[in-house]
Design a protein around this motif. Sequence first.
Motif, mmCIF file in Angstrom:
data_model
loop_
_atom_site.group_PDB
_atom_site.id
_atom_site.type_symbol
_atom_site.label_atom_id
_atom_site.label_comp_id
_atom_site.label_asym_id
_atom_site.label_seq_id
_atom_site.Cartn_x
_atom_site.Cartn_y
_atom_site.Cartn_z
ATOM 1 N N ASP A 1 -11.208 3.081 11.861
ATOM 2 C CA ASP A 1 -12.069 2.377 10.918
ATOM 3 C C ASP A 1 -11.334 2.228 9.583
ATOM 4 O OD1 ASP A 1 -12.390 4.786 9.408
ATOM 5 O OD2 ASP A 1 -14.249 5.292 10.450
ATOM 6 N N GLU A 2 -11.990 1.615 8.628
ATOM 7 C CA GLU A 2 -11.368 1.320 7.335
ATOM 8 C C GLU A 2 -10.903 2.589 6.604
ATOM 9 O OE1 GLU A 2 -12.791 -0.777 3.199
ATOM 10 O OE2 GLU A 2 -13.574 -1.607 5.085
ATOM 11 N N ALA A 3 -11.738 3.610 6.592
ATOM 12 C CA ALA A 3 -11.376 4.864 5.905
ATOM 13 C C ALA A 3 -10.188 5.530 6.586
ATOM 14 C CB ALA A 3 -12.581 5.814 5.870
ATOM 15 N N GLN A 4 -10.171 5.539 7.904
ATOM 16 C CA GLN A 4 -9.050 6.138 8.629
ATOM 17 C C GLN A 4 -7.750 5.384 8.342
ATOM 18 O OE1 GLN A 4 -10.878 5.895 12.502
ATOM 19 N NE2 GLN A 4 -11.500 8.054 12.452
ATOM 20 N N MET A 5 -7.814 4.075 8.320
ATOM 21 C CA MET A 5 -6.611 3.285 8.026
ATOM 22 C C MET A 5 -6.136 3.534 6.596
ATOM 23 S SD MET A 5 -5.498 1.890 10.715
ATOM 24 C CE MET A 5 -4.223 0.888 9.978
ATOM 25 N N GLU A 6 -7.056 3.644 5.656
ATOM 26 C CA GLU A 6 -6.644 3.914 4.281
ATOM 27 C C GLU A 6 -6.022 5.301 4.166
ATOM 28 O OE1 GLU A 6 -8.167 4.144 -0.335
ATOM 29 O OE2 GLU A 6 -9.517 3.240 1.138
ATOM 30 N N LEU A 7 -6.596 6.286 4.846
ATOM 31 C CA LEU A 7 -6.034 7.632 4.802
ATOM 32 C C LEU A 7 -4.612 7.634 5.371
ATOM 33 C CD1 LEU A 7 -6.562 10.594 4.038
ATOM 34 C CD2 LEU A 7 -7.399 10.939 6.387
ATOM 35 N N ILE A 8 -4.420 6.986 6.502
ATOM 36 C CA ILE A 8 -3.079 6.903 7.109
ATOM 37 C C ILE A 8 -2.126 6.163 6.167
ATOM 38 C CG2 ILE A 8 -1.739 5.921 9.022
ATOM 39 C CD1 ILE A 8 -3.421 8.381 9.810
ATOM 40 N N SER A 9 -2.631 5.154 5.465
ATOM 41 C CA SER A 9 -1.769 4.381 4.557
ATOM 42 C C SER A 9 -1.286 5.202 3.365
ATOM 43 C CB SER A 9 -2.478 3.111 4.068
ATOM 44 O OG SER A 9 -3.434 3.420 3.067
ATOM 45 N N LEU A 10 -1.967 6.297 3.058
ATOM 46 C CA LEU A 10 -1.550 7.174 1.965
ATOM 47 C C LEU A 10 -0.526 8.218 2.425
ATOM 48 C CD1 LEU A 10 -5.010 7.749 0.258
ATOM 49 C CD2 LEU A 10 -3.102 6.393 -0.635
ATOM 50 N N ALA A 11 -0.409 8.386 3.727
ATOM 51 C CA ALA A 11 0.481 9.411 4.274
ATOM 52 C C ALA A 11 1.938 8.968 4.225
ATOM 53 C CB ALA A 11 0.095 9.733 5.715
ATOM 54 N N ASP A 12 2.806 9.936 3.994
ATOM 55 C CA ASP A 12 4.240 9.716 4.133
ATOM 56 C C ASP A 12 4.649 9.956 5.577
ATOM 57 O OD1 ASP A 12 5.099 9.447 1.209
ATOM 58 O OD2 ASP A 12 3.912 11.289 1.208
ATOM 59 N N THR A 13 3.999 10.939 6.185
ATOM 60 C CA THR A 13 4.342 11.359 7.535
ATOM 61 C C THR A 13 3.080 11.534 8.350
ATOM 62 O OG1 THR A 13 6.234 12.544 6.612
ATOM 63 C CG2 THR A 13 5.597 13.103 8.858
#
Length: 175
Positions: A114-126
């Motif tokens: 979902d949108e929140a999961q994609m945003e969280l992954i987009s903040l990750a380096d790894t």
Amino acid sequence: MGNRSILVSGIVEDSIVDGPGLRLVVFAQGCDKRCLGCHNPDSQPMEGGTPHSAQELFRRVAANPLCSGVTLSGGEPLLQAASLLPFARLVKGAGLSLAIYTGDTFEQIMERADEAQMELISLADTLIDGPFIEAQKSLALPFRGSANQRILDAPKSLETGAAVISKAPAWNPKG
């Protein structure tokens, strides 16, 4: 959105086994994977855990000048993506690295996040992806429990739409 509590199963403040450098590790409460041989079975129930605010968790990070990053583990952090977003934004805003462990593969995330999961992954380096598979367990693998799990360069993976193995020497000591 920013006031939602993060349900935490546990916190490790000076970890050197959940990513390179000295890291704060937040174990999210709740997991739907039920991996045989899970190293953190107490984090599996969806109920329980201790509520924390993003600010409260970040104060713990900021209090340690030697902390080089934060690792979100679990449980399954993606199940609390909306709650974890404010914390992840604070971590990235402070110039620290962010790593996320997930029992989903990158391909599964791309199919159904979902949108929140994609945003969280987009903040990750790894992103360390894939379920723990007891038959592939190895204590010789850096930063992961079983051979099927991958250490991914999250920004490059999102940019290309395909899993890109991290080339960072600290994450992959053997290259």
